[in-house]
Design a protein around this motif. Sequence first.
Motif, mmCIF file in Angstrom:
data_model
loop_
_atom_site.group_PDB
_atom_site.id
_atom_site.type_symbol
_atom_site.label_atom_id
_atom_site.label_comp_id
_atom_site.label_asym_id
_atom_site.label_seq_id
_atom_site.Cartn_x
_atom_site.Cartn_y
_atom_site.Cartn_z
ATOM 1 N N PHE A 171 0.606 -0.952 -0.013
ATOM 2 C CA PHE A 171 0.000 0.171 0.345
ATOM 3 C C PHE A 171 1.026 1.390 0.095
ATOM 4 O O PHE A 171 2.255 1.339 0.125
ATOM 5 N N ALA A 172 0.495 2.410 -0.637
ATOM 6 C CA ALA A 172 0.810 3.583 -0.677
ATOM 7 C C ALA A 172 0.192 4.855 -0.508
ATOM 8 O O ALA A 172 -1.218 4.873 -1.541
ATOM 9 N N VAL A 173 0.532 5.757 -0.444
ATOM 10 C CA VAL A 173 -0.355 7.409 -0.672
ATOM 11 C C VAL A 173 0.341 8.257 -0.991
ATOM 12 O O VAL A 173 1.187 8.006 -1.058
ATOM 13 N N HIS A 174 -0.008 8.415 -2.102
ATOM 14 C CA HIS A 174 0.407 10.060 -2.560
ATOM 15 C C HIS A 174 -0.605 11.413 -2.128
ATOM 16 O O HIS A 174 -1.276 11.661 -2.170
ATOM 17 N N CYS A 175 0.209 12.263 -2.264
ATOM 18 C CA CYS A 175 -0.291 13.709 -1.984
ATOM 19 C C CYS A 175 -1.228 14.235 -2.786
ATOM 20 O O CYS A 175 -1.059 13.965 -4.127
ATOM 21 N N ASP A 176 -2.233 14.735 -2.422
ATOM 22 C CA ASP A 176 -3.737 14.862 -3.172
ATOM 23 C C ASP A 176 -3.851 16.366 -3.267
ATOM 24 O O ASP A 176 -4.815 17.283 -2.004
ATOM 25 N N PRO A 177 -3.349 17.912 -3.427
ATOM 26 C CA PRO A 177 -3.759 18.972 -3.582
ATOM 27 C C PRO A 177 -5.639 19.779 -3.814
ATOM 28 O O PRO A 177 -4.822 21.057 -3.584
ATOM 29 N N ARG A 178 -5.783 19.132 -4.773
ATOM 30 C CA ARG A 178 -6.996 19.369 -4.788
ATOM 31 C C ARG A 178 -8.258 18.508 -3.975
ATOM 32 O O ARG A 178 -9.491 18.644 -3.885
ATOM 33 N N LEU A 179 -7.309 17.804 -3.243
ATOM 34 C CA LEU A 179 -8.507 17.207 -2.168
ATOM 35 C C LEU A 179 -8.039 18.127 -0.367
ATOM 36 O O LEU A 179 -7.236 17.911 -0.619
ATOM 37 N N ILE A 186 -10.027 7.354 -3.302
ATOM 38 C CA ILE A 186 -9.584 5.445 -3.906
ATOM 39 C C ILE A 186 -10.174 5.283 -4.484
ATOM 40 O O ILE A 186 -11.698 5.703 -5.044
ATOM 41 N N ARG A 187 -9.661 4.569 -5.056
ATOM 42 C CA ARG A 187 -10.643 3.665 -6.931
ATOM 43 C C ARG A 187 -10.134 2.185 -6.577
ATOM 44 O O ARG A 187 -8.573 2.169 -6.874
ATOM 45 N N MET A 334 -14.011 8.513 -0.294
ATOM 46 C CA MET A 334 -14.347 8.851 -2.097
ATOM 47 C C MET A 334 -13.649 9.005 -2.849
ATOM 48 O O MET A 334 -12.921 8.072 -3.169
ATOM 49 N N PRO A 335 -14.531 8.289 -3.627
ATOM 50 C CA PRO A 335 -14.104 8.096 -5.043
ATOM 51 C C PRO A 335 -13.096 9.396 -5.725
ATOM 52 O O PRO A 335 -13.367 9.488 -5.657
ATOM 53 N N THR A 336 -12.018 8.324 -6.144
ATOM 54 C CA THR A 336 -11.108 9.250 -6.868
ATOM 55 C C THR A 336 -11.053 9.094 -8.398
ATOM 56 O O THR A 336 -10.991 8.118 -9.174
ATOM 57 N N GLN A 337 -10.456 10.348 -8.917
ATOM 58 C CA GLN A 337 -10.329 9.727 -10.801
ATOM 59 C C GLN A 337 -9.568 9.246 -11.235
ATOM 60 O O GLN A 337 -7.982 9.305 -10.724
ATOM 61 N N LEU A 356 -2.812 1.804 -4.366
ATOM 62 C CA LEU A 356 -1.784 3.579 -3.945
ATOM 63 C C LEU A 356 -3.740 4.334 -4.116
ATOM 64 O O LEU A 356 -4.583 4.056 -4.739
ATOM 65 N N ALA A 357 -3.524 5.230 -2.946
ATOM 66 C CA ALA A 357 -5.087 6.083 -2.226
ATOM 67 C C ALA A 357 -4.128 7.136 -2.523
ATOM 68 O O ALA A 357 -2.789 7.906 -2.593
ATOM 69 N N ARG A 358 -4.955 8.578 -2.718
ATOM 70 C CA ARG A 358 -4.912 9.627 -2.575
ATOM 71 C C ARG A 358 -5.283 10.488 -1.129
ATOM 72 O O ARG A 358 -6.237 10.382 -1.209
ATOM 73 N N LEU A 359 -4.505 10.597 -0.948
ATOM 74 C CA LEU A 359 -4.199 11.743 0.751
ATOM 75 C C LEU A 359 -4.415 13.188 0.077
ATOM 76 O O LEU A 359 -2.925 13.879 0.098
ATOM 77 N N GLY A 360 -5.657 13.699 1.125
ATOM 78 C CA GLY A 360 -5.870 14.951 0.895
ATOM 79 C C GLY A 360 -5.007 15.935 1.676
ATOM 80 O O GLY A 360 -4.258 15.557 2.888
#
Length: 424
Positions: A171-179, A186-187, A334-337, A356-360
């Motif tokens: 598992f990993a996360v990546h920063c998401d500056p739009r969240l 996640i998707r 929430m779902p992500t694109q 991989l998920a996106r971290l707000g």
Amino acid sequence: MEGNVRRSLDEFLAARGPGLIAFRRDLHAHPETGRAEHRTTRVIAERLAAAGLDPVVLPGGTGLLADIAAAENSSYPERTVVALRADLDALPMDDEKDVPYRSTVAGACHACGHDVHTTVVLGAGLFLAEQARAGLLPGPVRLIFQPDEEGSTGAKDVIAAGALASVGRIFAVHCDPRLDVGKLGIRSGAITAACDHIKVRVHGPGGHTARPHLTADVVYALGKVVTELPAMLSRRVDPRSSLSLVWGRISAGSAANAIPDEGIAEGTVRCLDNEAWEAAPALFGELVKSVAGAYRVTVELNYQRNVPATVNEPASAAMFATGAESVLGPDGVMPTQQSLGGEDFAYYLDCVPGALARLGTRPPGGADGDLHQPSFDVDERAIGVGVRVMVATALTALWHGAAVPEPPGPPARGSLAGAAEGER
């Protein structure tokens, strides 16, 4: 996540949260680009060793692994180690922020959030190590701190070093500056795209612009390649694959009245579908030659593979969501694109299941930002959120450790075969 573990995690972050933020700021002030992450590797290793772990530096001298053993009374089959991955490298650009932790290294900046990823996995690892010492960790966890993600080679080196031995999920996360901070995107399925590099070099004898018919007009031929190639793709490739070509550099000539003997165009190829991605090099070779051949020039195509699409395995994506909801609440996930950006986490998912998920990282109500900008920064509350999410996800995966499916095969990566009408 169980109430006792949640309370322990709350206490851990109350005590260690400020130190984790300070650690992230230290990394941010001392960024190191790919293959040069020596200081970063050292300070992580020192923190892990102080927690009683035995970090192992990777053969290249940067990046490291650390295993956290399960409680002695745990009994798990092979391939049930849960891995948490972070990336260490910064980008080769100047930092333009006016903050106390601004980069002190000219030409290097953590403009993609890898300092946050690293701090999150470090924090999760330190908490899980405490759980292991208390005999409460239900299965083994491996921390992977990877070098050179931006160069798209670090993951392959980590895998070659044997880091996935006995790993059942990663598992990993990546920063998401739009969240917004406090949210996780996640998707299931593809979350990033394949990304390759293309260079077209056109040659001719050169000549005078007054007599283009007596030579090969390299500039005109190159212009045709630049404009025709993207258009031709739309008629040769299934549009659902989103195979796209965008040029980033064009160069030819130095005088207005001279036809040069060489011209160059470079760009990136991005794709959401594995089948189209696999066929792309041969297709581009065919199309480039067909366009340039009409103008009596010779043409060379250099097609460089970069990274495949990152495809989240459905069960792992569900574990990510379940773990995150247990600490963030149902509104926190929430779902992500799918993004057309590239991410070398894809190489791990070609070997073992994972996600991989996106971290707000955006302050609530703040303006959208973007990655790879010299002014990039995060709401540092995202560090505590990320630690909670990674701990909860690791524990969720460990509790399901006996039911690990076989790793997904390459055809599953972004394939459009059998996609129903109306699917997105």
